[in-house]
Design a protein around this motif. Structure first.
Motif, PDB file in Angstrom:
ATOM      1  N   TYR A 170       0.835  -1.200   0.000  1.00  0.00           N
ATOM      2  CA  TYR A 170       0.000   0.000   0.000  1.00  0.00           C
ATOM      3  C   TYR A 170       0.873   1.255   0.000  1.00  0.00           C
ATOM      4  O   TYR A 170       0.673   2.169  -0.811  1.00  0.00           O
ATOM      5  CB  TYR A 170      -0.914  -0.017   1.226  1.00  0.00           C
ATOM      6  N   LEU A 171       1.879   1.290   0.859  1.00  0.00           N
ATOM      7  CA  LEU A 171       2.697   2.490   1.011  1.00  0.00           C
ATOM      8  C   LEU A 171       3.674   2.674  -0.146  1.00  0.00           C
ATOM      9  O   LEU A 171       3.897   3.800  -0.599  1.00  0.00           O
ATOM     10  CB  LEU A 171       3.438   2.452   2.343  1.00  0.00           C
ATOM     11  N   THR A 172       4.250   1.596  -0.632  1.00  0.00           N
ATOM     12  CA  THR A 172       5.116   1.743  -1.799  1.00  0.00           C
ATOM     13  C   THR A 172       4.296   2.152  -3.018  1.00  0.00           C
ATOM     14  O   THR A 172       4.785   2.878  -3.888  1.00  0.00           O
ATOM     15  CB  THR A 172       5.894   0.455  -2.088  1.00  0.00           C
ATOM     16  N   GLY A 173       3.047   1.732  -3.071  1.00  0.00           N
ATOM     17  CA  GLY A 173       2.168   2.163  -4.155  1.00  0.00           C
ATOM     18  C   GLY A 173       1.899   3.654  -4.129  1.00  0.00           C
ATOM     19  O   GLY A 173       1.649   4.270  -5.170  1.00  0.00           O
ATOM     20  N   LEU A 174       1.956   4.253  -2.931  1.00  0.00           N
ATOM     21  CA  LEU A 174       1.775   5.704  -2.793  1.00  0.00           C
ATOM     22  C   LEU A 174       3.063   6.465  -3.082  1.00  0.00           C
ATOM     23  O   LEU A 174       3.038   7.689  -3.179  1.00  0.00           O
ATOM     24  CB  LEU A 174       1.282   6.053  -1.393  1.00  0.00           C
ATOM     25  N   GLY A 175       4.186   5.737  -3.173  1.00  0.00           N
ATOM     26  CA  GLY A 175       5.444   6.381  -3.511  1.00  0.00           C
ATOM     27  C   GLY A 175       6.534   6.267  -2.473  1.00  0.00           C
ATOM     28  O   GLY A 175       7.627   6.831  -2.661  1.00  0.00           O
ATOM     29  N   ALA A 176       6.296   5.565  -1.358  1.00  0.00           N
ATOM     30  CA  ALA A 176       7.329   5.417  -0.338  1.00  0.00           C
ATOM     31  C   ALA A 176       8.521   4.654  -0.902  1.00  0.00           C
ATOM     32  O   ALA A 176       8.364   3.604  -1.517  1.00  0.00           O
ATOM     33  CB  ALA A 176       6.778   4.705   0.887  1.00  0.00           C
ATOM     34  N   ALA A 177       9.719   5.189  -0.662  1.00  0.00           N
ATOM     35  CA  ALA A 177      10.934   4.505  -1.104  1.00  0.00           C
ATOM     36  C   ALA A 177      11.293   3.366  -0.170  1.00  0.00           C
ATOM     37  O   ALA A 177      11.925   2.387  -0.577  1.00  0.00           O
ATOM     38  CB  ALA A 177      12.093   5.497  -1.174  1.00  0.00           C
ATOM     39  N   GLU A 178      10.875   3.485   1.094  1.00  0.00           N
ATOM     40  CA  GLU A 178      11.179   2.464   2.095  1.00  0.00           C
ATOM     41  C   GLU A 178      10.058   2.446   3.120  1.00  0.00           C
ATOM     42  O   GLU A 178       9.492   3.492   3.458  1.00  0.00           O
ATOM     43  CB  GLU A 178      12.518   2.772   2.786  1.00  0.00           C
ATOM     44  N   VAL A 179       9.732   1.252   3.593  1.00  0.00           N
ATOM     45  CA  VAL A 179       8.718   1.091   4.633  1.00  0.00           C
ATOM     46  C   VAL A 179       9.381   0.433   5.835  1.00  0.00           C
ATOM     47  O   VAL A 179      10.002  -0.631   5.699  1.00  0.00           O
ATOM     48  CB  VAL A 179       7.527   0.252   4.139  1.00  0.00           C
ATOM     49  N   ILE A 180       9.269   1.056   6.995  1.00  0.00           N
ATOM     50  CA  ILE A 180       9.861   0.522   8.212  1.00  0.00           C
ATOM     51  C   ILE A 180       8.778   0.374   9.273  1.00  0.00           C
ATOM     52  O   ILE A 180       7.656   0.849   9.111  1.00  0.00           O
ATOM     53  CB  ILE A 180      11.003   1.427   8.729  1.00  0.00           C
ATOM     54  N   GLY A 181       9.115  -0.289  10.361  1.00  0.00           N
ATOM     55  CA  GLY A 181       8.164  -0.507  11.429  1.00  0.00           C
ATOM     56  C   GLY A 181       7.964   0.727  12.290  1.00  0.00           C
ATOM     57  O   GLY A 181       8.524   1.796  12.038  1.00  0.00           O
ATOM     58  N   ARG A 182       7.155   0.544  13.315  1.00  0.00           N
ATOM     59  CA  ARG A 182       6.882   1.637  14.245  1.00  0.00           C
ATOM     60  C   ARG A 182       8.159   2.050  14.969  1.00  0.00           C
ATOM     61  O   ARG A 182       8.999   1.208  15.303  1.00  0.00           O
ATOM     62  CB  ARG A 182       5.808   1.196  15.245  1.00  0.00           C
ATOM     63  N   LEU A 183       8.316   3.328  15.203  1.00  0.00           N
ATOM     64  CA  LEU A 183       9.485   3.870  15.893  1.00  0.00           C
ATOM     65  C   LEU A 183       9.092   4.398  17.274  1.00  0.00           C
ATOM     66  O   LEU A 183       8.012   4.974  17.420  1.00  0.00           O
ATOM     67  CB  LEU A 183      10.107   4.997  15.064  1.00  0.00           C
ATOM     68  N   PRO A 184       9.948   4.222  18.290  1.00  0.00           N
ATOM     69  CA  PRO A 184      11.186   3.433  18.250  1.00  0.00           C
ATOM     70  C   PRO A 184      10.882   1.954  18.140  1.00  0.00           C
ATOM     71  O   PRO A 184       9.800   1.491  18.519  1.00  0.00           O
ATOM     72  CB  PRO A 184      11.849   3.774  19.587  1.00  0.00           C
ATOM     73  N   GLY A 185      11.864   1.191  17.602  1.00  0.00           N
ATOM     74  CA  GLY A 185      11.676  -0.240  17.471  1.00  0.00           C
ATOM     75  C   GLY A 185      11.625  -0.923  18.828  1.00  0.00           C
ATOM     76  O   GLY A 185      11.998  -0.346  19.860  1.00  0.00           O
ATOM     77  N   GLU A 186      11.159  -2.148  18.833  1.00  0.00           N
ATOM     78  CA  GLU A 186      11.027  -2.888  20.085  1.00  0.00           C
ATOM     79  C   GLU A 186      12.382  -2.989  20.780  1.00  0.00           C
ATOM     80  O   GLU A 186      13.386  -3.396  20.192  1.00  0.00           O
ATOM     81  CB  GLU A 186      10.478  -4.289  19.806  1.00  0.00           C
ATOM     82  N   GLY A 187      12.433  -2.591  22.033  1.00  0.00           N
ATOM     83  CA  GLY A 187      13.660  -2.639  22.811  1.00  0.00           C
ATOM     84  C   GLY A 187      14.608  -1.482  22.559  1.00  0.00           C
ATOM     85  O   GLY A 187      15.670  -1.394  23.202  1.00  0.00           O
ATOM     86  N   GLU A 188      14.248  -0.570  21.643  1.00  0.00           N
ATOM     87  CA  GLU A 188      15.109   0.550  21.303  1.00  0.00           C
ATOM     88  C   GLU A 188      14.789   1.734  22.219  1.00  0.00           C
ATOM     89  O   GLU A 188      13.631   2.088  22.402  1.00  0.00           O
ATOM     90  CB  GLU A 188      14.917   0.943  19.847  1.00  0.00           C
TER      91      GLU A 188
END
Length: 335
Positions: A192-210
């Motif tokens: 869905y997000l790359t279809g909108l033009g995102a160059a990269e899709v990452i998880g929720r920030l901060p990552g788990e344990g970060e």
């Protein structure tokens, strides 16, 4: 103006136990506020604020009973001012619409003329799909551009990227040539997000344990954030020197657990984006942009429709983050 016929509406009422009910009713025009322009409402939409308006202790509704719906798009049926004529297509949002006066979940609305934006090429369906969320995204993108951020300055982070503000922001920024990194907690949203033009899709920030550090490694030329809380704190700590964070939401939290370090050691700017009280002149200017260079390229992909009678179920879902993109509420024929 002549008396109006009965109005079909979704009406929120507060119970003595603090509960809020939302149900279809037929009401008279005493439920509408004063104004010079009457609108046959065709579309509204679903926003996080709409859900808060019908949530006990949601904190946005001024009183009950209330017709929710902070976005209104339709056609003028009566006007006592020269700026608007019968047949004009208009959109209205912000101010106290859907929180202190009747909103878009009714087949008729009445507002002061200085609440309204006359549409040019945009249809009422497109205007409702853009709505408050898309308008806020446009304001955020404009803040990034005014700050002088150029496409070759580095990636722009969009948090809450599958939400209404996030989805439109990804679309607009990518269309302007920026490298967009979309952050989402939805594992199935990559296509869905790359279809909108995102160059990269990452998880929720901060990552788990970060951990959120006062200053982290510089990564972003800008951030468009609608999440708040530790997500915003993380984004601020990882912005490049002189970067900007355009912030508009608190879906995760209204708290900001950070320090002054990003601001005084990296010259970061925190830009608050408010679409509620923006004066009508600048509001109309931004809608002209949304009708031109800032018209979302993938509006149909972002938007899905529900009849107004089914809006209560969607409002329950959006509170938990279960809605992707924009939900357009079909009012005309939707009761």
């Amino acid at each position: 103006m002549a008396p109006m016929p009965d109005i079909s509406a979704l009406v929120a009422r507060a119970g003595e136990d603090g509960s809020i009910t939302l149900a279809t009713e037929v009401v008279d025009d005493s439920y509408l506020s004063d104004g010079e322009v009457v609108i046959a409402v065709e579309y509204s939409s679903v926003n996080y604020k709409d859900a808060l308006a019908v949530t006990p202790k949601g904190g946005v509704a001024r009183s009950y009973p209330l017709i929710p719906g902070i976005d209104v798009a339709g056609t003028v049926t009566a006007s006592s001012v020269p700026e608007f004529a019968v047949g004009d297509r208009v959109v209205a949002h912000g101010y106290d619409i859907g929180t202190g006066r009747a909103g878009g979940y009714a087949d008729t609305a009445r507002y002061p003329a200085d609440y309204l934006v006359k549409l040019d090429a945009l249809s009422t369906a497109e205007a409702a799909a853009i709505g408050t969320a898309g308008f806020t995204a446009a304001m955020s993108v404009n803040a990034v551009r005014r700050h002088g951020v150029q496409p070759d300055d580095g990636p722009i982070l969009v948090t809450g990227a599958t939400g209404g503000v996030g989805s439109v922001s990804v679309d607009l920024l990518a269309g302007l040539g920026y490298e967009v990194v979309a952050s989402t907690g939805k594992a199935d949203a990559r296509d869905y997000l790359t279809g909108l033009g995102a160059a990269e899709v990452i998880g929720r920030l901060p990552g788990e344990g970060e951990k959120v550090r006062p200053l982290g490694k510089s990564r972003w030329a800008a951030v468009v954030d609608s999440v708040g809380g530790d997500t915003l704190a993380y984004a601020l700590s990882t912005l490049n020197y002189g970067a900007i964070a355009a912030i508009s939401g608190l879906a995760r939290s209204a708290d900001l657990p950070t320090t002054v370090m990003p601001f005084i050691l990296r010259g970061v700017t925190l830009a608050g984006i408010d679409s509620v009280l923006l004066p009508i002149g600048p509001r109309r200017d931004i809608w002209r942009q949304l009708d031109g260079e800032l018209k979302p390229r993938h509006l149909d992909d972002i938007t899905h429709d529900v009849p107004v009678r089914d809006a209560p179920e969607t409002l329950r879902t959006i509170i938990g983050g279960g809605v992707t993109g924009r939900t357009r509420v079909v009012v005309k024929g939707g009761f």
